[in-house]
Scaffold this motif. Sequence first.
Motif, PDB file in Angstrom:
ATOM      1  N   MET A  98     -11.516  -8.772 -14.095  1.00  0.00           N
ATOM      2  CA  MET A  98     -11.493  -9.915 -13.322  1.00  0.00           C
ATOM      3  C   MET A  98     -10.548  -9.944 -12.194  1.00  0.00           C
ATOM      4  O   MET A  98     -10.736 -10.848 -11.043  1.00  0.00           O
ATOM      5  CB  MET A  98     -11.195 -11.239 -14.213  1.00  0.00           C
ATOM      6  N   GLN A  99      -9.130  -9.657 -12.183  1.00  0.00           N
ATOM      7  CA  GLN A  99      -8.266  -9.407 -11.220  1.00  0.00           C
ATOM      8  C   GLN A  99      -9.123  -8.641  -9.934  1.00  0.00           C
ATOM      9  O   GLN A  99      -8.755  -9.086  -8.855  1.00  0.00           O
ATOM     10  CB  GLN A  99      -7.112  -8.539 -11.846  1.00  0.00           C
ATOM     11  N   ILE A 101     -12.261  -8.434  -9.246  1.00  0.00           N
ATOM     12  CA  ILE A 101     -13.166  -9.163  -8.719  1.00  0.00           C
ATOM     13  C   ILE A 101     -12.854 -10.425  -7.844  1.00  0.00           C
ATOM     14  O   ILE A 101     -13.403 -10.671  -6.894  1.00  0.00           O
ATOM     15  CB  ILE A 101     -14.411  -9.414  -9.668  1.00  0.00           C
ATOM     16  N   TYR A 102     -12.068 -11.090  -8.723  1.00  0.00           N
ATOM     17  CA  TYR A 102     -11.304 -12.484  -8.107  1.00  0.00           C
ATOM     18  C   TYR A 102      -9.815 -12.347  -8.022  1.00  0.00           C
ATOM     19  O   TYR A 102      -9.007 -13.069  -8.751  1.00  0.00           O
ATOM     20  CB  TYR A 102     -11.802 -13.470  -9.117  1.00  0.00           C
ATOM     21  N   GLN A 104      -7.802 -13.539  -5.828  1.00  0.00           N
ATOM     22  CA  GLN A 104      -6.918 -14.651  -5.545  1.00  0.00           C
ATOM     23  C   GLN A 104      -6.928 -15.759  -6.699  1.00  0.00           C
ATOM     24  O   GLN A 104      -5.776 -16.202  -7.125  1.00  0.00           O
ATOM     25  CB  GLN A 104      -7.478 -15.103  -4.358  1.00  0.00           C
ATOM     26  N   GLN A 105      -7.938 -15.801  -7.423  1.00  0.00           N
ATOM     27  CA  GLN A 105      -8.080 -16.925  -8.445  1.00  0.00           C
ATOM     28  C   GLN A 105      -7.374 -16.280  -9.549  1.00  0.00           C
ATOM     29  O   GLN A 105      -6.615 -17.256 -10.284  1.00  0.00           O
ATOM     30  CB  GLN A 105      -9.552 -16.974  -8.833  1.00  0.00           C
ATOM     31  N   VAL A 120     -15.174 -21.945 -10.369  1.00  0.00           N
ATOM     32  CA  VAL A 120     -15.329 -20.714 -10.035  1.00  0.00           C
ATOM     33  C   VAL A 120     -15.775 -19.880 -11.412  1.00  0.00           C
ATOM     34  O   VAL A 120     -16.777 -19.261 -11.293  1.00  0.00           O
ATOM     35  CB  VAL A 120     -14.317 -19.777  -9.357  1.00  0.00           C
TER      36      VAL A 120
END
Length: 212
Positions: A98-99, A101-102, A104-105, A120
């Motif tokens: 997930m880091q 792919i996303y 900033q989030q 998101v």
Amino acid sequence: MKLYFVRHGKTEWNLEGRFQGASGDSPLLQSSLEHLELLAEHLSTVPFDKIYTSDLPRAYKTAKIIAKYNSCKEDIELSENLREWRLGRLEGAKIATMQAIYPQQIDAFRNNLAKFNPDVFDAESVNQTTNRVIEFVRNLKNTNYENVLIVGHGANLTASIRRLLGYDMPLLRKDGGLSNASITLLETKDFQHFDLLAWNDLSYVDELALAE
């Protein structure tokens, strides 16, 4: 009242680096069970009036181990309000994936919640997850308890406790989260103002090892 917040013991998903929110659960590690016995021994002299725990198995099992050593053996109450953050599509996913792919989030979720957009991931908002814990804690004002144990979860407790202490949203997770089987201790007289007596305390591990 003194409020002892404990994060549950380390689980398989913690070891694997997976998100583990309100809809996911994995077993406690065998090594964690041994660690929790040390924690329970350390807290055995605290005269808890009540033990509250998230109803998720990893937290409830942690609470039962602590209670086994305490005079408050049978008085454990489960609450959905103490569950971990509802993480939506992050549940069970590898944090590293997930880091990637996303970026900033995931960075916002771990370091600056003011920039985290729960939509998101179809997740709870910061206010939603912390408000349910804050409301739970403030309702304890209606009791005559002096010492209360609350067993919960890392992301939720970190943000909720810091909100009780008056932190602004960007700072709720600025210095990282709570470790597995750690103790965080607050004291309050009016349930509006809280004093921090211990944060993310794991010193009992070394203390008990030296005593042996």
